[in-house]
Design a protein around this motif. Structure first.
Motif, PDB file in Angstrom:
ATOM      1  N   THR A 124       0.854  -1.188   0.000  1.00 27.93           N
ATOM      2  CA  THR A 124       0.000   0.000   0.000  1.00 27.93           C
ATOM      3  C   THR A 124       0.888   1.236   0.000  1.00 27.93           C
ATOM      4  O   THR A 124       1.868   1.289   0.750  1.00 27.93           O
ATOM      5  N   ARG A 125       0.534   2.192  -0.812  1.00 26.50           N
ATOM      6  CA  ARG A 125       1.278   3.460  -0.798  1.00 26.50           C
ATOM      7  C   ARG A 125       0.816   4.286   0.390  1.00 26.50           C
ATOM      8  O   ARG A 125      -0.402   4.444   0.588  1.00 26.50           O
ATOM      9  N   VAL A 126       1.749   4.840   1.157  1.00 24.21           N
ATOM     10  CA  VAL A 126       1.376   5.667   2.307  1.00 24.21           C
ATOM     11  C   VAL A 126       0.991   7.057   1.796  1.00 24.21           C
ATOM     12  O   VAL A 126       1.794   7.709   1.118  1.00 24.21           O
ATOM     13  N   PRO A 127      -0.242   7.502   2.097  1.00 27.11           N
ATOM     14  CA  PRO A 127      -0.671   8.836   1.644  1.00 27.11           C
ATOM     15  C   PRO A 127       0.279   9.921   2.169  1.00 27.11           C
ATOM     16  O   PRO A 127       0.791   9.821   3.289  1.00 27.11           O
ATOM     17  N   ASP A 128       0.503  10.931   1.372  1.00 30.58           N
ATOM     18  CA  ASP A 128       1.314  12.099   1.752  1.00 30.58           C
ATOM     19  C   ASP A 128       2.733  11.735   2.156  1.00 30.58           C
ATOM     20  O   ASP A 128       3.337  12.422   2.995  1.00 30.58           O
ATOM     21  N   SER A 129       3.285  10.658   1.584  1.00 35.78           N
ATOM     22  CA  SER A 129       4.654  10.259   1.947  1.00 35.78           C
ATOM     23  C   SER A 129       5.653  10.611   0.847  1.00 35.78           C
ATOM     24  O   SER A 129       6.796  10.141   0.885  1.00 35.78           O
ATOM     25  N   ALA A 130       5.245  11.417  -0.104  1.00 35.56           N
ATOM     26  CA  ALA A 130       6.154  11.777  -1.198  1.00 35.56           C
ATOM     27  C   ALA A 130       7.388  12.473  -0.645  1.00 35.56           C
ATOM     28  O   ALA A 130       7.279  13.359   0.207  1.00 35.56           O
ATOM     29  N   HIS A 131       8.564  12.067  -1.105  1.00 40.50           N
ATOM     30  CA  HIS A 131       9.810  12.706  -0.672  1.00 40.50           C
ATOM     31  C   HIS A 131      10.903  12.394  -1.682  1.00 40.50           C
ATOM     32  O   HIS A 131      10.762  11.467  -2.482  1.00 40.50           O
ATOM     33  N   ALA A 132      11.960  13.168  -1.610  1.00 40.42           N
ATOM     34  CA  ALA A 132      13.126  12.882  -2.445  1.00 40.42           C
ATOM     35  C   ALA A 132      14.096  12.049  -1.616  1.00 40.42           C
ATOM     36  O   ALA A 132      14.324  12.334  -0.437  1.00 40.42           O
ATOM     37  N   SER A 133      14.663  11.033  -2.228  1.00 38.69           N
ATOM     38  CA  SER A 133      15.624  10.199  -1.505  1.00 38.69           C
ATOM     39  C   SER A 133      16.864  11.003  -1.146  1.00 38.69           C
ATOM     40  O   SER A 133      17.439  11.677  -2.008  1.00 38.69           O
ATOM     41  N   PRO A 134      17.312  10.940   0.122  1.00 42.05           N
ATOM     42  CA  PRO A 134      18.558  11.619   0.486  1.00 42.05           C
ATOM     43  C   PRO A 134      19.763  11.045  -0.266  1.00 42.05           C
ATOM     44  O   PRO A 134      20.749  11.737  -0.466  1.00 42.05           O
ATOM     45  N   SER A 135      19.667   9.803  -0.713  1.00 42.73           N
ATOM     46  CA  SER A 135      20.804   9.170  -1.392  1.00 42.73           C
ATOM     47  C   SER A 135      20.890   9.546  -2.864  1.00 42.73           C
ATOM     48  O   SER A 135      21.984   9.724  -3.398  1.00 42.73           O
ATOM     49  N   THR A 136      19.729   9.643  -3.525  1.00 44.40           N
ATOM     50  CA  THR A 136      19.754   9.826  -4.987  1.00 44.40           C
ATOM     51  C   THR A 136      19.038  11.091  -5.456  1.00 44.40           C
ATOM     52  O   THR A 136      19.189  11.477  -6.615  1.00 44.40           O
ATOM     53  N   GLY A 137      18.220  11.683  -4.588  1.00 47.82           N
ATOM     54  CA  GLY A 137      17.414  12.840  -5.007  1.00 47.82           C
ATOM     55  C   GLY A 137      16.180  12.446  -5.802  1.00 47.82           C
ATOM     56  O   GLY A 137      15.377  13.299  -6.169  1.00 47.82           O
ATOM     57  N   LEU A 138      15.995  11.158  -6.066  1.00 39.65           N
ATOM     58  CA  LEU A 138      14.866  10.711  -6.889  1.00 39.65           C
ATOM     59  C   LEU A 138      13.576  10.697  -6.068  1.00 39.65           C
ATOM     60  O   LEU A 138      13.607  10.441  -4.856  1.00 39.65           O
ATOM     61  N   PRO A 139      12.431  10.946  -6.740  1.00 32.03           N
ATOM     62  CA  PRO A 139      11.151  10.934  -6.025  1.00 32.03           C
ATOM     63  C   PRO A 139      10.755   9.543  -5.531  1.00 32.03           C
ATOM     64  O   PRO A 139      10.883   8.564  -6.279  1.00 32.03           O
ATOM     65  N   HIS A 140      10.322   9.486  -4.279  1.00 36.61           N
ATOM     66  CA  HIS A 140       9.918   8.234  -3.632  1.00 36.61           C
ATOM     67  C   HIS A 140       8.596   8.427  -2.879  1.00 36.61           C
ATOM     68  O   HIS A 140       8.237   9.558  -2.530  1.00 36.61           O
ATOM     69  N   HIS A 141       7.924   7.340  -2.599  1.00 37.07           N
ATOM     70  CA  HIS A 141       6.829   7.280  -1.623  1.00 37.07           C
ATOM     71  C   HIS A 141       7.127   6.112  -0.701  1.00 37.07           C
ATOM     72  O   HIS A 141       7.745   5.124  -1.121  1.00 37.07           O
ATOM     73  N   ARG A 142       6.617   6.214   0.520  1.00 37.18           N
ATOM     74  CA  ARG A 142       6.733   5.019   1.368  1.00 37.18           C
ATOM     75  C   ARG A 142       5.641   4.025   1.003  1.00 37.18           C
ATOM     76  O   ARG A 142       4.535   4.404   0.613  1.00 37.18           O
ATOM     77  N   ILE A 143       5.991   2.749   1.122  1.00 35.86           N
ATOM     78  CA  ILE A 143       5.047   1.662   0.888  1.00 35.86           C
ATOM     79  C   ILE A 143       5.070   0.754   2.107  1.00 35.86           C
ATOM     80  O   ILE A 143       6.118   0.612   2.759  1.00 35.86           O
ATOM     81  N   VAL A 144       3.923   0.154   2.418  1.00 36.53           N
ATOM     82  CA  VAL A 144       3.841  -0.721   3.599  1.00 36.53           C
ATOM     83  C   VAL A 144       3.014  -1.952   3.283  1.00 36.53           C
ATOM     84  O   VAL A 144       2.123  -1.920   2.421  1.00 36.53           O
ATOM     85  N   MET A 145       3.301  -3.028   4.025  1.00 33.72           N
ATOM     86  CA  MET A 145       2.448  -4.211   3.994  1.00 33.72           C
ATOM     87  C   MET A 145       2.405  -4.806   5.400  1.00 33.72           C
ATOM     88  O   MET A 145       3.454  -5.060   5.997  1.00 33.72           O
ATOM     89  N   GLU A 146       1.187  -4.979   5.918  1.00 38.61           N
ATOM     90  CA  GLU A 146       1.039  -5.673   7.202  1.00 38.61           C
ATOM     91  C   GLU A 146       1.066  -7.169   6.911  1.00 38.61           C
ATOM     92  O   GLU A 146       0.424  -7.633   5.965  1.00 38.61           O
ATOM     93  N   LEU A 147       1.816  -7.913   7.724  1.00 36.39           N
ATOM     94  CA  LEU A 147       2.004  -9.345   7.471  1.00 36.39           C
ATOM     95  C   LEU A 147       1.138 -10.159   8.428  1.00 36.39           C
ATOM     96  O   LEU A 147       0.957  -9.775   9.591  1.00 36.39           O
ATOM     97  N   PRO A 148       0.633 -11.292   7.943  1.00 34.82           N
ATOM     98  CA  PRO A 148      -0.193 -12.127   8.809  1.00 34.82           C
ATOM     99  C   PRO A 148       0.639 -12.728   9.934  1.00 34.82           C
ATOM    100  O   PRO A 148       1.799 -13.095   9.725  1.00 34.82           O
ATOM    101  N   HIS A 149       0.079 -12.781  11.135  1.00 35.65           N
ATOM    102  CA  HIS A 149       0.780 -13.409  12.251  1.00 35.65           C
ATOM    103  C   HIS A 149      -0.248 -13.923  13.241  1.00 35.65           C
ATOM    104  O   HIS A 149      -1.387 -13.451  13.262  1.00 35.65           O
ATOM    105  N   ASP A 150       0.159 -14.895  14.040  1.00 31.82           N
ATOM    106  CA  ASP A 150      -0.830 -15.530  14.927  1.00 31.82           C
ATOM    107  C   ASP A 150      -0.387 -15.467  16.375  1.00 31.82           C
ATOM    108  O   ASP A 150      -0.728 -16.301  17.172  1.00 31.82           O
ATOM    109  N   ARG A 151       0.426 -14.453  16.704  1.00 28.23           N
ATOM    110  CA  ARG A 151       0.817 -14.368  18.125  1.00 28.23           C
ATOM    111  C   ARG A 151       0.353 -13.048  18.716  1.00 28.23           C
ATOM    112  O   ARG A 151      -0.142 -12.210  18.003  1.00 28.23           O
TER     113      ARG A 151
END
Ligand SMILES: CC(C)(COP(=O)(O)OP(=O)(O)OC[C@H]1O[C@@H](n2cnc3c(N)ncnc32)[C@H](O)[C@@H]1OP(=O)(O)O)[C@@H](O)C(=O)NCCC(=O)NCCS
Length: 151
Positions: A124-151
C-alpha cells in the motif's frame, strides 16, 4: 534460474551500484543499515552471478506503530533480467521468510518509477509520503504491507 537464497553483502554491492546508482563509482553502496543486527540479503543467482537482490533489517515504520516492523532497501534486478517475474519471486520469498520470523510489518521507500511493481505485489502506498531520496534525489513514496501473524 536458481531459487532465492541468502547472499553476502560483498556479492551484491556491484549490483546495487549498477542498477540503483547509475554505475557511479563514487556512490556509497554499503550503508549503516547493513550493520543492523539481523540484516540479511536475499539474492537470485544466474549461475554464480547474483542478478537480483534485496536487503532487509528490523526498523520502526515512520507511519505505523507495529510490534515487529522491518524495512527493506536496495531492491534490484539486473537490467537484462527485469520484467521476467524475478522481482516478484524475490519479494514473495522475502515476505515468506519474514512471516516465518514473526515480522508484522514490512515497509520501504519505493522509487516512484517502481511503485507499480509494489502495487502488483500488494503493498500500500502511504498517503502524503512523497519525498526525495537523500541518497539519490529521486522521487519516492513510502510503501507498507502488514504481514499475517498468529501471536
Ligand atoms: C522494480 C524491479 C525491482 C521490478 O523487478 P522485475 O523483475 O522487473 O519485476 P517483475 O517482472 O517481477 O514484475 C512483477 C509485476 O510488477 C509489474 N512491474 C514491474 N516493474 C514495474 C514498474 N517499474 N512499474 C509498474 N509495474 C511494474 C510487472 O508488470 C508485473 O506485474 P504482473 O505480475 O501483474 O504482471 C526491477 O525492475 C528493478 O530492479 N528496477 C530498477 C531498480 C529499481 O527501481 N528498484 C526499486 C527501488 S525502490
Amino acid at each position: 534460474m536458481n531459487a532465492p537464497e541468502m547472499v553476502q553483502l560483498d556479492e551484491i554491492t556491484d549490483l546495487r551500484r549498477r542498477v540503483l546508482r547509475a554505475d557511479d563509482p563514487a556512490a556509497p553502496v554499503i550503508v549503516a543499515e547493513d550493520a543492523i543486527p539481523g540484516c540479511f540479503h536475499l539474492g537470485l543467482r544466474n549461475g554464480q552471478d547474483v542478478i537480483g537482490a534485496v536487503s532487509a533489517f528490523p526498523c520502526p515504520s515512520p507511519d505505523l506503530d507495529h510490534q515487529n516492523p522491518w524495512q527493506f532497501r536496495f531492491m534490484a534486478i539486473d537490467e537484462a533480467f527485469q520484467g521476467q517475474g524475478l522481482g516478484r519471486v524475490l519479494i514473495e520469498e522475502l515476505l515468506r521468510i519474514l512471516v516465518d520470523r514473526g515480522v508484522t510489518l514490512l515497509w520501504a521507500n519505493g522509487r516512484d518509477t517502481a511503485l507499480g511493481f509494489y502495487d502488483a505485489i500488494g503493498f500500500t502506498r502511504v498517503p502524503d509520503s512523497a519525498h526525495a531520496s537523500p541518497s539519490t534525489g529521486l522521487p519516492h513514496h513510502r510503501i507498507v504491507m502488514e504481514l499475517p501473524h498468529d501471536r
